[in-house]
Structures are given as structure tokens and as C-alpha cells.
Design a protein around this motif. Structure first.
Motif, PDB file in Angstrom:
ATOM      1  N   ASN A  91      -6.346   5.018  -5.955  1.00  0.00           N
ATOM      2  CA  ASN A  91      -6.700   3.856  -6.864  1.00  0.00           C
ATOM      3  C   ASN A  91      -5.857   3.549  -7.841  1.00  0.00           C
ATOM      4  OD1 ASN A  91      -7.520   5.419  -9.000  1.00  0.00           O
ATOM      5  ND2 ASN A  91      -9.784   4.958  -9.007  1.00  0.00           N
ATOM      6  N   PHE A  92      -5.903   2.443  -8.495  1.00  0.00           N
ATOM      7  CA  PHE A  92      -4.909   2.033  -9.415  1.00  0.00           C
ATOM      8  C   PHE A  92      -5.660   1.716 -10.989  1.00  0.00           C
ATOM      9  CE2 PHE A  92      -3.150   1.093  -5.595  1.00  0.00           C
ATOM     10  CZ  PHE A  92      -1.887   1.343  -5.532  1.00  0.00           C
ATOM     11  N   GLY A  93      -5.048   2.264 -11.877  1.00  0.00           N
ATOM     12  CA  GLY A  93      -5.596   2.370 -13.413  1.00  0.00           C
ATOM     13  C   GLY A  93      -5.127   1.041 -14.081  1.00  0.00           C
ATOM     14  N   ASN A  94      -5.602   1.258 -15.488  1.00  0.00           N
ATOM     15  CA  ASN A  94      -4.971   0.119 -16.306  1.00  0.00           C
ATOM     16  C   ASN A  94      -3.516  -0.024 -16.651  1.00  0.00           C
ATOM     17  OD1 ASN A  94      -5.816   2.512 -17.669  1.00  0.00           O
ATOM     18  ND2 ASN A  94      -4.910   1.762 -19.583  1.00  0.00           N
ATOM     19  N   HIS A  95      -2.935   1.095 -16.497  1.00  0.00           N
ATOM     20  CA  HIS A  95      -1.278   0.930 -16.525  1.00  0.00           C
ATOM     21  C   HIS A  95      -0.863   0.477 -15.114  1.00  0.00           C
ATOM     22  CE1 HIS A  95      -0.252   2.798 -20.473  1.00  0.00           C
ATOM     23  NE2 HIS A  95      -1.328   3.247 -20.280  1.00  0.00           N
ATOM     24  N   ASP A  96      -1.246   0.878 -14.173  1.00  0.00           N
ATOM     25  CA  ASP A  96      -0.353   0.356 -12.883  1.00  0.00           C
ATOM     26  C   ASP A  96      -1.405  -0.399 -12.090  1.00  0.00           C
ATOM     27  OD1 ASP A  96      -2.577   2.235 -12.276  1.00  0.00           O
ATOM     28  OD2 ASP A  96      -1.097   3.684 -10.926  1.00  0.00           O
ATOM     29  N   PHE A  97      -2.348  -1.247 -12.769  1.00  0.00           N
ATOM     30  CA  PHE A  97      -3.138  -2.270 -12.108  1.00  0.00           C
ATOM     31  C   PHE A  97      -2.265  -2.893 -11.000  1.00  0.00           C
ATOM     32  CE2 PHE A  97      -1.328  -4.518 -15.741  1.00  0.00           C
ATOM     33  CZ  PHE A  97      -1.024  -5.821 -15.265  1.00  0.00           C
ATOM     34  N   TYR A  98      -3.174  -3.009  -9.945  1.00  0.00           N
ATOM     35  CA  TYR A  98      -2.519  -3.466  -8.643  1.00  0.00           C
ATOM     36  C   TYR A  98      -2.013  -5.042  -8.344  1.00  0.00           C
ATOM     37  CZ  TYR A  98      -1.674  -3.361  -3.491  1.00  0.00           C
ATOM     38  OH  TYR A  98      -1.121  -3.587  -2.221  1.00  0.00           O
ATOM     39  N   GLN A  99      -0.775  -4.980  -8.045  1.00  0.00           N
ATOM     40  CA  GLN A  99      -0.325  -6.293  -7.580  1.00  0.00           C
ATOM     41  C   GLN A  99       0.571  -6.112  -6.474  1.00  0.00           C
ATOM     42  OE1 GLN A  99       0.989  -7.573 -11.739  1.00  0.00           O
ATOM     43  NE2 GLN A  99       0.155  -9.496 -10.980  1.00  0.00           N
ATOM     44  N   ALA A 100       0.311  -6.426  -5.147  1.00  0.00           N
ATOM     45  CA  ALA A 100       0.689  -5.927  -4.078  1.00  0.00           C
ATOM     46  C   ALA A 100       2.247  -6.277  -3.774  1.00  0.00           C
ATOM     47  CB  ALA A 100      -0.006  -6.752  -2.640  1.00  0.00           C
ATOM     48  N   ASP A 101       2.737  -7.550  -4.447  1.00  0.00           N
ATOM     49  CA  ASP A 101       4.288  -7.980  -4.339  1.00  0.00           C
ATOM     50  C   ASP A 101       5.042  -6.843  -5.027  1.00  0.00           C
ATOM     51  OD1 ASP A 101       3.440  -8.694  -6.732  1.00  0.00           O
ATOM     52  OD2 ASP A 101       3.968 -10.764  -6.364  1.00  0.00           O
ATOM     53  N   ARG A 102       4.651  -6.130  -6.014  1.00  0.00           N
ATOM     54  CA  ARG A 102       5.318  -5.135  -6.698  1.00  0.00           C
ATOM     55  C   ARG A 102       5.673  -3.982  -5.954  1.00  0.00           C
ATOM     56  NH1 ARG A 102       4.128  -6.670 -12.273  1.00  0.00           N
ATOM     57  NH2 ARG A 102       4.056  -8.932 -12.239  1.00  0.00           N
ATOM     58  N   TYR A 103       5.276  -3.794  -4.841  1.00  0.00           N
ATOM     59  CA  TYR A 103       5.825  -2.613  -4.084  1.00  0.00           C
ATOM     60  C   TYR A 103       6.780  -2.991  -3.044  1.00  0.00           C
ATOM     61  CZ  TYR A 103       2.214  -0.440  -7.003  1.00  0.00           C
ATOM     62  OH  TYR A 103       1.592   0.084  -7.897  1.00  0.00           O
ATOM     63  N   TRP A 104       7.941  -2.148  -2.942  1.00  0.00           N
ATOM     64  CA  TRP A 104       8.853  -2.695  -2.278  1.00  0.00           C
ATOM     65  C   TRP A 104       8.975  -1.639  -0.864  1.00  0.00           C
ATOM     66  CZ3 TRP A 104      13.583  -6.032  -3.271  1.00  0.00           C
ATOM     67  CH2 TRP A 104      13.349  -6.766  -4.107  1.00  0.00           C
ATOM     68  N   PHE A 105       8.180  -0.844  -0.843  1.00  0.00           N
ATOM     69  CA  PHE A 105       8.162   0.178   0.468  1.00  0.00           C
ATOM     70  C   PHE A 105       6.709   0.176   0.809  1.00  0.00           C
ATOM     71  CE2 PHE A 105      11.422   1.605  -2.441  1.00  0.00           C
ATOM     72  CZ  PHE A 105      12.510   1.636  -1.753  1.00  0.00           C
ATOM     73  N   ALA A 106       6.406   0.420   2.277  1.00  0.00           N
ATOM     74  CA  ALA A 106       5.016   0.576   2.702  1.00  0.00           C
ATOM     75  C   ALA A 106       4.635   1.580   2.417  1.00  0.00           C
ATOM     76  CB  ALA A 106       5.243   0.247   4.180  1.00  0.00           C
ATOM     77  N   PHE A 107       3.251   1.655   2.208  1.00  0.00           N
ATOM     78  CA  PHE A 107       2.219   2.744   1.859  1.00  0.00           C
ATOM     79  C   PHE A 107       2.449   3.528   3.320  1.00  0.00           C
ATOM     80  CE2 PHE A 107       1.650   0.519  -2.014  1.00  0.00           C
ATOM     81  CZ  PHE A 107       1.119   1.561  -2.846  1.00  0.00           C
ATOM     82  N   PRO A 108       2.571   4.937   3.332  1.00  0.00           N
ATOM     83  CA  PRO A 108       2.260   5.526   4.603  1.00  0.00           C
ATOM     84  C   PRO A 108       0.826   5.287   5.164  1.00  0.00           C
ATOM     85  CG  PRO A 108       3.504   6.810   3.132  1.00  0.00           C
ATOM     86  CD  PRO A 108       2.950   5.518   2.454  1.00  0.00           C
ATOM     87  N   GLU A 109       0.537   5.529   6.342  1.00  0.00           N
ATOM     88  CA  GLU A 109      -0.637   5.493   6.873  1.00  0.00           C
ATOM     89  C   GLU A 109      -1.679   6.350   6.417  1.00  0.00           C
ATOM     90  OE1 GLU A 109      -0.645   5.100  11.145  1.00  0.00           O
ATOM     91  OE2 GLU A 109       0.705   3.404  11.354  1.00  0.00           O
TER      92      GLU A 109
END
Length: 393
Positions: free
Chosen positions: A89-107
Motif C-alpha cells: 500500500n501507499f502512505g502519506n509520503h508516497d501517496f499514490y498517483q499512477a502517472d508518477r510510475y514509469w515502470f510497470a509493476f510486476p504481476e
């Protein structure tokens, strides 16, 4: 069943409070976060865990650098090869925004990526049915008591709650609310100091596994959790690669300043260490020692004497003078400072470390704030001599 619980890796975070670092040690610091992540994955592989929990603030910011993203996903790929799933999960520092990730999360990574509580089912190779319930931050704060959205334990062998936060404005909860859900383990994140809040069931903040400031010492690392029948038993595993440490060194046997050099040469550490060295029993060396410490020259000279695995970042004396230090200001300045400290934003920032502790948070009410400011003023007036005081001495 066996799993690893980690939280608050803060992979993009730098080491704070350092003013001068030897060139050879800068290399160690630059690689520390990546090596710490490697250590976590190595531990998971060595223990042959069934899965890993990453309970928020894996990254220090919600736009991780591309370098950090790359080595993170490389390490996750190692887990994928071993068929070890990761629940994240994502916390208060790394709160999630999908477009910030340039690499695909592995399955193999199962993401909780919304501010809605959801449950993911998983079956171990031994056939144990596991349910993991969590949520993520999509903003820097969550004022809502998210625990209210967690369902009671379902028809599974083990149900685990993964929860980042603990007090306002970070998804507040009370221990009684966690216990009422009937879960077998609560994997917490957000508090950097390792804490076991309860043992039945276990409610654990593993703390940050790698200290990035002088306050982050005595770390537990990550938590290895293994089942024994219907019970889950936790055990800490150290994964830090650079340690913050304070050592006090008695100079009672030293008669000449030059004897300090071979004495300090004997300092030993078991890993790269950011060392605060404090000298005690310094009466034999007079004022010259204090002068060289205050000038910064002695720290620089001793850095050349110690092991390559030591960065001397601070040098101090344990034997401080008892006379109140003189401040070339009027007492009226104290009142101005107190007014500043009474500003809610500044007060909250100064005591943020205490406020993070769920066992102390409820004590920090308005009465506490007022008492703290009053005591602060009294302490300042008792601890210093001011301009007008000095004029009549």
C-alpha cells in the motif's frame, strides 16, 4: 505460513544533518537505500517466505526518482522469479498517483491503490487461506478513521490488516478498534520507532529499517512472522546498511592531547557507521581540547585516524560547564520566542516525533500545550544569563 512485514523504507530519502562526509563514505551513503532493499529481498529468499507486506512509505515522496523506481522494480523481479507475492500500500509520503510510475509493476505485486478498504485473498503453497485487508493514501493526509471500513475476519485461516497511520491526520485508530475486528495480525506503518502495541493479536510497527537521521537508532529492521498452529510469532531481522551510533569515550587515562589519536584508532564498528563521538573525563586536557572541538579541527583530524567504515559526523564533550551561558539579548526576546512557539503550526512541527506515537497522541491536548509553553519559558529563564543580568554581575 511465513511472511515479512516491512514499512517506511523511504527509499528516496537522503541522510540528514551531515555537513561534511569523507568522499569514500559518500559512496556508502549513496548506495545505502538500494543495499537495504537488497537485504530485505535476500532475507525473504533465504527464509522462503510465502509473501511480503510493504505497509506504506516505501518511497520518501510521491514522485520517486526514476533511478529509485528502476532498482525497486529490479528487486521486485527477483521476488517474482521466486514466486513470492508482494502486497503493497501507499502512505502519506508516497501517496499514490499512477502517472508518477514509469515502470510497470510486476504481476507478483498486489497493489492497494485507493482510499477504499479492500481485501485480497491468497492461498499459500501449503493450502492456508490468507486474507489481507488494507487501503492506500491518494493524498498527503487522511482524516477519516479508516478502521471503521475494515470488515471483521472472514472464513479464512489467517486475516491480516495492513494499516498506515495511527493518529490525526493520518487515519487515526484505537487499539480496541483493531482488536474488535478479530484479525490475526496487524501490519502497521508510519511510526519510525519499532513498537509492539499488542501481543494478542500482534499489532506491530516494525519502524524504519534504515535510519536517515540521528534520531533513528536502535532499529528493529523488518519483521519475520511465522505461524505456529493458530498463532503468529514475530521476529525482527536487521537489514540496515549504515548505522547511526553514539559512543562515549573516557579520556581518564589520557595525559597529552597527542595520545587521543592512537586511542581513537582503536574504535571498532561492525558496519558503515555515522558516529557521534563524545569524550568524557577530560579534566587532564584542559581548555585546549574544548577549543579544538569547537573549531572543528579535531573532528577533521580524527576522521583521518578512524576506520574507513566510520564517518565522524559529530564530536562533543560530555563534561559541560555548569555556569549558565550568556546570551547577548534582552529577556524580552524570550516572550517573543514563546509567542512563536504558541503558533499551532510551529508547535506541531516541533513535537511531530512525539505526536506520531499513538500511546502519547491522546495526551497532547490544549492543556498539555499550555503547560509545555509555560515550562519552556521557565527553563529558558533559568538556563541563560541575559544582557541586563550580565551588566550587573
Amino acid at each position: 505460513m511465513k511472511f515479512l512485514h516491512a514499512a517506511d523504507l523511504h527509499l528516496d530519502r537522503s541522510f540528514e544533518g551531515l555537513t561534511s562526509v569523507p568522499e569514500h563514505f559518500q559512496t556508502q551513503l549513496a548506495a545505502a537505500n538500494q543495499k537495504m532493499l537488497e537485504n530485505i529481498v535476500d532475507a525473504a529468499l533465504a527464509e522462503a517466505v510465502d509473501f511480503i507486506l510493504l505497509a506504506g512509505d516505501t518511497f520518501h515522496q510521491n514522485r520517486p526518482t526514476l533511478k529509485t523506481q528502476r532498482y525497486f522494480f529490479q528487486e521486485m523481479a527477483r521476488l517474482a522469479e521466486a514466486k513470492i507475492p508482494v502486497f503493497m500500500n501507499f502512505g502519506n509520503h508516497d501517496f499514490y498517483q499512477a502517472d508518477r510510475y514509469w515502470f510497470a509493476f510486476p504481476e507478483n505485486i498486489q497493489l492497494f491503490d485507493t482510499e477504499q478498504v479492500e481485501t485480497k485473498a491468497f492461498t499459500t503453497n501449503a493450502g492456508e487461506r490468507i486474507a489481507i485487508t488494507s487501503f492506500s493514501y491518494q493524498h498527503p493526509t487522511i482524516d477519516t478513521a479508516m478502521i471503521e471500513q475494515f470488515p471483521r475476519k472472514g472464513a479464512v485461516d489467517f486475516q491480516i490488516g495492513m494499516y498506515h497511520g495511527g493518529q490525526m491526520p493520518y487515519a487515526p485508530f484505537h487499539l480496541t478498534e483493531l482488536a474488535a475486528k478479530g484479525y490475526d495480525y496487524w501490519a502497521l506503518g508510519h511510526i519510525h520507532v519499532p513498537q509492539v502495541l499488542s501481543q494478542n493479536p500482534y499489532v506491530i510497527y516494525p519502524g524504519t529499517p534504515q535510519g536517515h537521521t540521528q534520531k533513528e537508532t536502535n532499529l528493529a529492521g523488518v519483521t519475520l512472522v511465522e505461524s505456529e498452529g493458530n498463532h503468529l510469532i514475530p521476529k525482527p531481522i536487521s537489514v540496515e546498511t549504515v548505522r547511526w551510533e553514539k559512543q562515549t569515550l573516557s579520556l581518564a587515562t589520557i595525559r597529552q592531547p597527542r595520545e587521543i589519536f592512537p586511542f581513537v584508532r582503536r574504535l571498532m564498528v561492525d558496519r558503515p557507521t555515522l558516529l557521534h563521538l563524545e569524550f568524557s573525563d577530560t579534566e587532564n586536557l584542559g581548555e585546549e581540547l574544548a577549543y579544538q572541538i569547537n573549531s572543528g579541527e579535531l573532528l577533521e583530524a580524527l576522521q583521518e585516524e578512524v576506520s574507513q567504515d566510520i564517518c565522524l559526523w559529530q564530536l562533543t564533550l560530555a563534561d559541560l560547564p555548569m555556569e549558565r551561558p550568556y546570551l547577548a539579548v534582552d529577556k524580552e526576546l524570550v516572550d517573543q520566542l514563546i509567542m512563536t512557539y504558541q503558533t499551532p503550526e510551529i508547535f506541531d512541527e516541533l513535537l511531530s516525533d512525539l505526536d506520531q506515537n499513538p500511546q502519547l497522541h491522546h495526551l497532547m491536548d490544549q492543556e498539555f500545550r499550555a503547560d509545555t509553553v509555560t515550562l519552556l519559558k521557565e527553563k529558558m529563564l533559568q538556563s541563560y544569563r541575559f544582557r541586563r543580568d550580565a551588566d550587573v554581575d
